[in-house]
Design a protein around this motif. Structure first.
Motif, PDB file in Angstrom:
ATOM      1  N   PHE A  70      44.432  32.409  48.553  1.00 25.57           N
ATOM      2  CA  PHE A  70      44.379  33.096  47.252  1.00 25.57           C
ATOM      3  C   PHE A  70      44.354  32.080  46.114  1.00 25.57           C
ATOM      4  N   ARG A 111      40.900  30.393  46.164  1.00 23.14           N
ATOM      5  CA  ARG A 111      39.835  31.296  45.690  1.00 23.14           C
ATOM      6  C   ARG A 111      39.875  31.479  44.181  1.00 23.14           C
ATOM      7  N   VAL A 167      32.487  34.302  42.945  1.00 25.79           N
ATOM      8  CA  VAL A 167      31.583  34.773  44.000  1.00 25.79           C
ATOM      9  C   VAL A 167      30.866  36.053  43.580  1.00 25.79           C
ATOM     10  N   TYR A 203      39.257  42.150  36.553  1.00 25.57           N
ATOM     11  CA  TYR A 203      40.041  42.122  37.798  1.00 25.57           C
ATOM     12  C   TYR A 203      40.555  40.721  38.177  1.00 25.57           C
ATOM     13  N   PRO A 204      39.678  39.690  38.219  1.00 27.05           N
ATOM     14  CA  PRO A 204      40.206  38.364  38.589  1.00 27.05           C
ATOM     15  C   PRO A 204      41.189  37.812  37.562  1.00 27.05           C
ATOM     16  N   ASN A 240      44.489  39.524  38.425  1.00 24.76           N
ATOM     17  CA  ASN A 240      45.025  39.442  39.789  1.00 24.76           C
ATOM     18  C   ASN A 240      45.074  38.064  40.415  1.00 24.76           C
ATOM     19  N   GLN A 241      44.260  37.112  39.927  1.00 23.67           N
ATOM     20  CA  GLN A 241      44.266  35.808  40.595  1.00 23.67           C
ATOM     21  C   GLN A 241      45.549  35.053  40.264  1.00 23.67           C
ATOM     22  N   PRO A 242      46.233  34.565  41.320  1.00 27.68           N
ATOM     23  CA  PRO A 242      47.564  33.992  41.115  1.00 27.68           C
ATOM     24  C   PRO A 242      47.600  32.786  40.175  1.00 27.68           C
ATOM     25  N   ARG A 282      31.718  39.059  36.369  1.00 32.00           N
ATOM     26  CA  ARG A 282      33.042  39.018  36.997  1.00 32.00           C
ATOM     27  C   ARG A 282      33.285  37.668  37.678  1.00 32.00           C
TER      28      ARG A 282
END
Lengths: 252, 271
Positions: free
Chosen positions: B81, B84, B89, B108-109, B112-114, B159
């Protein structure tokens, strides 16, 4: 021979892995509260009509069928007891679970299956979200909370159905006697059995629905197949577990 | 600590198999910062699997995947995670969440991306900027089902670039699109690469897509694509050709065009 049993073993292994990750995920952050409330609304409020109707007519049928048998022995006053015991122990949990399996295991499998075949689950993983925590966990928790509650409701509505047939329609006994005997016959063992069953069924329904959804492949046909398998497998497990849990309680 | 020369993405003898069926066989390449790799191959040759292996969505059955200087082959999902978060992508069909509108899809990213931890008040401006980049600033509240195939890909690009990742992966971005829309999408990918000097991997079955990425650069001043001085050299673009999971070619466009291999030469239009 090995090829014949290889696929079921791999499927079972996949199911166990998903189950372990989902159950462990209950204690892991993050919690997607919006998704949980959405699932609770869809499962709880959405299933109310079908659960009420099923529960009501199950009670009616029980009273109707028992009436004839009880008349033979001149024991029609015991109809309340029979309806209560049968509904709380077996019919309520099983029928409610079968209805919810038909409605929600299929919904979970088709929703997750569509996401799988359109790469939305891959996209979710690529964008920083664990699909187990985001998709499976809310469905598992929502089902585990709401199926026992729906079962309690179905049991109660079923007893009303039994009362209508036995007291209003066939005048087998008085209302006071019906409710009094129905209440008195129930023991803690029955209530425990009647609540543990839907809790176990809920876990099976959610995990089976999610598992077949996450395993879907091959476009819309694959989603249809996943949906069918989810309902069939969940329903069969409900019946098998009813027997196993019942056996455990009988020997207690 | 990785330096500028450390490959951003490297495959070392990577193989992958579904059950017993091999899909990738001993694929090896290195991609340094700012480089472009075009992966060509027929349907079923393992192009998408290669991309998913690079993203950790599939784990290689043999070999090593190195990202940003670290061997991540056996990394846990949680470690992936974090990795990424540095990769953008675009999936084949866009991979948009159909229950979310365009704004939430692009956001969204960020949410949500840590590694991002983007404050909520900065999300909308970044989403708008990203959608403006792909000329879709007016679609914030639309759902993916209301968009055309080309628009969905453009939202997918928005995105992918919204977090300004160092490495971009595109899976058949022009598949199923008409030539005009396909060229618009490839032009956007070129723009995304050149504005931020992002390392880019594009999987495609169309040689023309690679030709644009190899031969053109985005000219910020002119606001469009322009030919590179020598028509191909300075975009640091290489081509990789896959045949049934096997890497049969890795080299420049000139080398690809000169290849005598019957399979490889099928991808190059001969006039």
């Amino acid at each position: 021979m090995f090829e014949l049993i290889k696929r079921p073993i791999l499927t079972f292994q996949g199911f166990v892995l998903l189950s372990v990750r989902a159950l462990r995920g209950i204690f892991q952050k993050p919690y997607y509260w919006d998704d949980l409330f959405l699932q609770m609304d869809s499962l709880g409020i959405g299933s109310l009509p079908v659960v009420i109707l099923t529960g009501f007519f199950a009670g009616c049928i029980m009273a109707l069928q028992m009436a004839r048998a009880l008349q033979t022995y001149g024991a029609t006053s015991q109809v309340g007891q029979l309806v209560a015991i049968t509904l709380v122990r077996e019919m309520g949990p099983v029928l409610t679970a079968l209805m919810v399996a038909g409605r929600n295991a299929s919904g979970m499998a088709s929703e997750l299956g569509s996401m799988k075949v359109t790469e939305q689950i891959d996209a979710m993983r690529a964008l920083g979200t664990d699909p187990i925590l985001k998709l499976v966990k809310p469905r598992l928790i929502a089902t585990a909370i709401l199926l026992p509650l729906l079962t309690i409701l179905a049991d109660f509505i079923g007893m009303i159905g039994g009362w209508m047939v036995s007291c209003v329609m066939l005048s087998l006994t008085t209302s006071a006697h019906y409710w009094n005997t129905a209440w008195r016959i129930l023991e803690y063992n029955d209530l425990a059995q009647g609540l543990i069953k839907p809790f176990v069924f809920a876990i099976v329904i959610a995990l089976v629905g999610c598992f077949y959804g996450m395993e879907a492949k091959g476009g819309t046909q694959g989603v249809g197949l996943a949906t069918t398998r989810a309902v069939v497998v969940a329903s069969v497990w409900i019946v098998v577990l009813t027997f196993i849990i019942g056996r455990v309680f009988v020997s207690l | 600590m990785p330096d500028a020369q450390t490959p951003q993405l490297a495959f070392h003898n990577v193989s992958f198999a579904f059950d017993e069926t091999p899909v990738l066989r001993n694929v090896s390449f290195e991609l340094s910062s700012g480089e472009t790799l075009i992966v060509l191959g027929a349907a079923g040759s393992g192009k998408t699997v290669l991309l998913k292996t690079a993203l950790g969505l599939l784990r290689p059955t043999q070999g090593r995947v190195v990202l940003f200087g670290a061997d991540v082959t056996a990394g846990s999902e949680r470690e992936w995670f974090d990795i990424r978060s540095r990769i953008g992508v675009l999936f084949q069909e866009g991979g948009l969440f159909d229950s979310l509108d365009v704004a939430d899809n692009v956001a969204y990213p960020l949410r949500n991306q840590p590694l991002r931890q983007c404050p909520e008040e900065q999300v909308l401006p970044k989403v708008e900027e990203s959608l403006k980049f792909v000329d879709l600033g007016h679609t914030l509240d639309k759902y993916p089902s209301e968009l055309s195939g080309g628009m969905r890909r453009r939202v997918g690009i928005a995105r992918a670039i919204v977090t300004q990742p160092e490495l971009m992966l595109y899976d058949s971005p022009t598949a199923g699109l008409d030539p005009i829309t396909a060229n618009i999408i490839v032009a956007l990918i070129t723009k995304g690469r050149d504005v931020r000097n992002a390392t880019t991997v594009m999987v495609t079955h169309r040689f023309q897509d690679g030709e644009i990425l190899a031969g053109f650069r985005y000219d910020t001043a002119a606001g469009g694509l322009g030919l590179t001085p020598d028509h191909r050299g300075d975009t640091q673009t290489r081509f990789l050709v896959l045949r049934e999971g096997e890497m049969v070619f890795l080299g420049t466009q000139a080398e690809l065009e000169a290849s005598q291999d019957s399979y490889v030469s099928k991808f190059v239009p001969h006039t």
